[in-house]
Scaffold this active site. Structure first.
Site, PDB file in Angstrom:
ATOM      1  N   TYR A  55     -11.564   4.863  19.536  1.00 18.13           N
ATOM      2  CA  TYR A  55     -10.397   3.981  19.705  1.00 18.13           C
ATOM      3  C   TYR A  55     -10.791   2.595  20.210  1.00 18.13           C
ATOM      4  O   TYR A  55     -10.081   1.617  19.941  1.00 18.13           O
ATOM      5  CB  TYR A  55      -9.337   4.653  20.591  1.00 18.13           C
ATOM      6  CG  TYR A  55      -8.625   5.741  19.829  1.00 18.13           C
ATOM      7  CD1 TYR A  55      -7.642   5.429  18.888  1.00 18.13           C
ATOM      8  CD2 TYR A  55      -8.972   7.082  19.985  1.00 18.13           C
ATOM      9  CE1 TYR A  55      -7.019   6.417  18.144  1.00 18.13           C
ATOM     10  CE2 TYR A  55      -8.359   8.075  19.254  1.00 18.13           C
ATOM     11  CZ  TYR A  55      -7.370   7.740  18.332  1.00 18.13           C
ATOM     12  OH  TYR A  55      -6.768   8.711  17.584  1.00 18.13           O
ATOM     13  N   ASN A  90       1.902   3.089  12.510  1.00 24.65           N
ATOM     14  CA  ASN A  90       0.677   2.366  12.867  1.00 24.65           C
ATOM     15  C   ASN A  90       0.576   2.162  14.369  1.00 24.65           C
ATOM     16  O   ASN A  90       1.578   1.917  15.042  1.00 24.65           O
ATOM     17  CB  ASN A  90       0.629   1.020  12.153  1.00 24.65           C
ATOM     18  CG  ASN A  90       0.516   1.183  10.654  1.00 24.65           C
ATOM     19  OD1 ASN A  90       0.231   2.272  10.181  1.00 24.65           O
ATOM     20  ND2 ASN A  90       0.754   0.115   9.920  1.00 24.65           N
ATOM     21  N   ASP A  92      -1.455  -0.262  15.439  1.00 25.16           N
ATOM     22  CA  ASP A  92      -1.777  -1.689  15.612  1.00 25.16           C
ATOM     23  C   ASP A  92      -0.505  -2.455  15.996  1.00 25.16           C
ATOM     24  O   ASP A  92       0.609  -1.910  15.947  1.00 25.16           O
ATOM     25  CB  ASP A  92      -2.426  -2.259  14.341  1.00 25.16           C
ATOM     26  CG  ASP A  92      -1.473  -2.333  13.152  1.00 25.16           C
ATOM     27  OD1 ASP A  92      -0.399  -2.951  13.276  1.00 25.16           O
ATOM     28  OD2 ASP A  92      -1.808  -1.795  12.079  1.00 25.16           O
ATOM     29  N   HIS A 107       3.839   6.731  16.673  1.00 23.49           N
ATOM     30  CA  HIS A 107       2.530   7.309  16.982  1.00 23.49           C
ATOM     31  C   HIS A 107       1.806   6.549  18.088  1.00 23.49           C
ATOM     32  O   HIS A 107       0.589   6.664  18.223  1.00 23.49           O
ATOM     33  CB  HIS A 107       1.663   7.369  15.720  1.00 23.49           C
ATOM     34  CG  HIS A 107       2.166   8.367  14.713  1.00 23.49           C
ATOM     35  ND1 HIS A 107       1.748   8.402  13.402  1.00 23.49           N
ATOM     36  CD2 HIS A 107       3.056   9.378  14.825  1.00 23.49           C
ATOM     37  CE1 HIS A 107       2.363   9.388  12.758  1.00 23.49           C
ATOM     38  NE2 HIS A 107       3.166   9.991  13.602  1.00 23.49           N
ATOM     39  N   CYS A 115      -2.384   7.603  31.208  1.00 22.37           N
ATOM     40  CA  CYS A 115      -3.165   8.463  32.105  1.00 22.37           C
ATOM     41  C   CYS A 115      -2.843   9.909  31.745  1.00 22.37           C
ATOM     42  O   CYS A 115      -1.690  10.343  31.858  1.00 22.37           O
ATOM     43  CB  CYS A 115      -2.822   8.190  33.567  1.00 22.37           C
ATOM     44  SG  CYS A 115      -3.664   9.334  34.688  1.00 22.37           S
ATOM     45  N   GLY A 174       3.626   1.732   2.373  1.00 27.15           N
ATOM     46  CA  GLY A 174       2.213   1.936   2.693  1.00 27.15           C
ATOM     47  C   GLY A 174       1.922   3.204   3.464  1.00 27.15           C
ATOM     48  O   GLY A 174       1.078   3.220   4.346  1.00 27.15           O
ATOM     49  N   GLU A 202       0.227   3.021  -4.772  1.00 27.57           N
ATOM     50  CA  GLU A 202       0.301   4.001  -5.867  1.00 27.57           C
ATOM     51  C   GLU A 202       1.256   5.104  -5.422  1.00 27.57           C
ATOM     52  O   GLU A 202       1.607   5.149  -4.243  1.00 27.57           O
ATOM     53  CB  GLU A 202      -1.102   4.570  -6.134  1.00 27.57           C
ATOM     54  CG  GLU A 202      -1.669   5.214  -4.883  1.00 27.57           C
ATOM     55  CD  GLU A 202      -3.173   5.458  -4.942  1.00 27.57           C
ATOM     56  OE1 GLU A 202      -3.825   4.919  -5.836  1.00 27.57           O
ATOM     57  OE2 GLU A 202      -3.656   6.192  -4.075  1.00 27.57           O
TER      58      GLU A 202
HETATM   59  P1  NAD Z   1      -2.648   6.970   5.027  1.00 29.44           P
HETATM   60  O1  NAD Z   1      -4.010   6.420   5.184  1.00 29.44           O
HETATM   61  O2  NAD Z   1      -2.478   8.432   4.937  1.00 29.44           O
HETATM   62  O3  NAD Z   1      -1.979   6.351   3.704  1.00 29.44           O
HETATM   63  C1  NAD Z   1      -2.017   4.983   3.432  1.00 29.44           C
HETATM   64  C2  NAD Z   1      -1.189   4.717   2.204  1.00 29.44           C
HETATM   65  O4  NAD Z   1      -1.167   3.316   1.998  1.00 29.44           O
HETATM   66  C3  NAD Z   1      -1.733   5.355   0.913  1.00 29.44           C
HETATM   67  O5  NAD Z   1      -0.683   5.995   0.212  1.00 29.44           O
HETATM   68  C4  NAD Z   1      -2.278   4.167   0.119  1.00 29.44           C
HETATM   69  O6  NAD Z   1      -2.106   4.328  -1.286  1.00 29.44           O
HETATM   70  C5  NAD Z   1      -1.400   3.042   0.634  1.00 29.44           C
HETATM   71  N1  NAD Z   1      -2.053   1.736   0.565  1.00 29.44           N
HETATM   72  C6  NAD Z   1      -3.381   1.421   0.713  1.00 29.44           C
HETATM   73  N2  NAD Z   1      -3.571   0.107   0.577  1.00 29.44           N
HETATM   74  C7  NAD Z   1      -2.358  -0.441   0.353  1.00 29.44           C
HETATM   75  C8  NAD Z   1      -1.901  -1.767   0.104  1.00 29.44           C
HETATM   76  N3  NAD Z   1      -2.745  -2.809   0.086  1.00 29.44           N
HETATM   77  N4  NAD Z   1      -0.580  -1.960  -0.105  1.00 29.44           N
HETATM   78  C9  NAD Z   1       0.295  -0.929  -0.107  1.00 29.44           C
HETATM   79  N5  NAD Z   1      -0.078   0.355   0.112  1.00 29.44           N
HETATM   80  C10 NAD Z   1      -1.389   0.591   0.341  1.00 29.44           C
HETATM   81  O7  NAD Z   1      -1.756   6.335   6.188  1.00 29.44           O
HETATM   82  P2  NAD Z   1      -0.389   6.832   6.809  1.00 29.44           P
HETATM   83  O8  NAD Z   1       0.498   7.389   5.773  1.00 29.44           O
HETATM   84  O9  NAD Z   1       0.088   5.759   7.698  1.00 29.44           O
HETATM   85  O10 NAD Z   1      -0.944   8.042   7.663  1.00 29.44           O
HETATM   86  C11 NAD Z   1      -0.423   8.328   8.745  1.00 29.44           C
HETATM   87  C12 NAD Z   1      -1.397   8.160   9.937  1.00 29.44           C
HETATM   88  O11 NAD Z   1      -2.402   7.134   9.853  1.00 29.44           O
HETATM   89  C13 NAD Z   1      -0.609   7.769  11.090  1.00 29.44           C
HETATM   90  O12 NAD Z   1      -0.785   8.732  12.079  1.00 29.44           O
HETATM   91  C14 NAD Z   1      -1.139   6.433  11.592  1.00 29.44           C
HETATM   92  O13 NAD Z   1      -1.031   6.382  12.998  1.00 29.44           O
HETATM   93  C15 NAD Z   1      -2.510   6.433  11.117  1.00 29.44           C
HETATM   94  N6  NAD Z   1      -3.218   5.135  10.918  1.00 29.44           N
HETATM   95  C16 NAD Z   1      -2.813   3.942  11.464  1.00 29.44           C
HETATM   96  C17 NAD Z   1      -3.545   2.759  11.234  1.00 29.44           C
HETATM   97  C18 NAD Z   1      -3.090   1.448  11.843  1.00 29.44           C
HETATM   98  O14 NAD Z   1      -2.498   1.437  12.901  1.00 29.44           O
HETATM   99  N7  NAD Z   1      -3.370   0.312  11.172  1.00 29.44           N
HETATM  100  C19 NAD Z   1      -4.689   2.806  10.426  1.00 29.44           C
HETATM  101  C20 NAD Z   1      -5.079   4.049   9.889  1.00 29.44           C
HETATM  102  C21 NAD Z   1      -4.318   5.179  10.121  1.00 29.44           C
END
Ligand code: NAD
Length: 232
Positions: A55, A90, A92, A107, A115, A174, A202
């Protein structure tokens, strides 16, 4: 204008073009780390230093990233309408840095600490380590990022379900539709009579549950969709 409030659920895909890795894409984070090791309470109990390091890297990436055109478009939509609830999976803070004022982090947040002993939560910048002392209980060794791990209960579910079942339009942006309960929100919204829209690179695992779909990079699709709703 869409009738009724709008609920927007975002996932890692909206931050992908800001340089933050998604989890499940071909070069995603889960190809480099085992989910069980870094994103579960059991992983933290077994090797807390590894989890904090994982993290710390995510936090560093987040601080170095900037919001993209999709985050900015959603902030514009929030300003233009008073009835938009933004729910994000997310951790972030790019929605906030783009100007969104009410972001529901189901999340948790990478820029916050929890803590594990007394439950104290506080904003956090920089690296986290095992010797950090909690300002509330005075103990060290139990500092962790304030993020929801697999097997833990997501935050703010009452507020989210209330909004999802009372909206006119539910939009998922996304997200792969593979993590519950978020993946089930589209069905809850549809059952309550809302229109549903998927915006993703997609088709996701739950694509067929949506009334409409828009596919392409979020930095193109999201601003274009917001333009349609509230003008450019
Ligand atoms: P995931 O990785 O499972 O899915 C990401 C999705 O985004 C996919 O379907 C992909 O096709 C799509 N994608 C990729 N690039 C894209 C773009 N440029 N434009 C539009 N769509 C795009 O992520 P999720 O569904 O958010 O999974 C859930 C878990 O992932 C959560 O628990 C989350 O906390 C965590 N996560 C968060 C972050 C962050 O905070 N940035 C990063 C990675 C994972």
């Amino acid at each position: 204008m869409t009738e009724g409030p709008i609920v927007i659920l975002t996932g890692a895909g909206i931050s992908a073009e800001s340089g933050l890795g998604t989890f499940r894409d071909a070069d995603g984070l889960w190809t480099k780390y085992r989910l069980e090791d870094v994103a579960t309470p059991e992983g933290y109990a077994k090797d807390p230093a590894l989890v904090l390091d994982f993290y710390n890297a995510r936090r560093e990436n987040c601080v170095g990233a900037s919001p993209n055109a999709a985050h900015s478009a959603l902030a514009r939509l929030e300003r233009a309408r008073g009835d938009v609830l933004l729910v994000t999976q997310n951790i972030d803070d790019l929605h906030e840095r783009a100007g969104c004022t009410d972001v529901v982090h189901m999340h948790g947040e990478i820029m916050a600490a929890l803590c594990a002993r007394c439950g104290n939560r506080r904003p956090w910048e920089g690296r986290m380590c095992l010797t950090d002392v909690c300002p509330e209980c005075g103990m060290d060794g139990r500092n962790r990022p304030d993020v929801v791990w697999f097997g833990e209960m997501p935050y703010h579910l009452d507020r989210i379900y209330s909004a999802v079942t009372n909206c006119g339009l539910f939009v998922a942006i996304g997200t792969s539709g593979s993590v519950y309960p978020a993946a089930g929100f589209v069905s809850e919204a549809a059952a309550a009579g809302a229109e549903t829209l998927e915006i993703n690179l997609e088709p996701s695992e739950t694509a067929s549950r949506f009334d409409r779909q828009i596919y392409g990079p979020a930095t193109e699709t999201v601003p274009a969709w917001v333009d349609q709703l509230v003008g450019g």
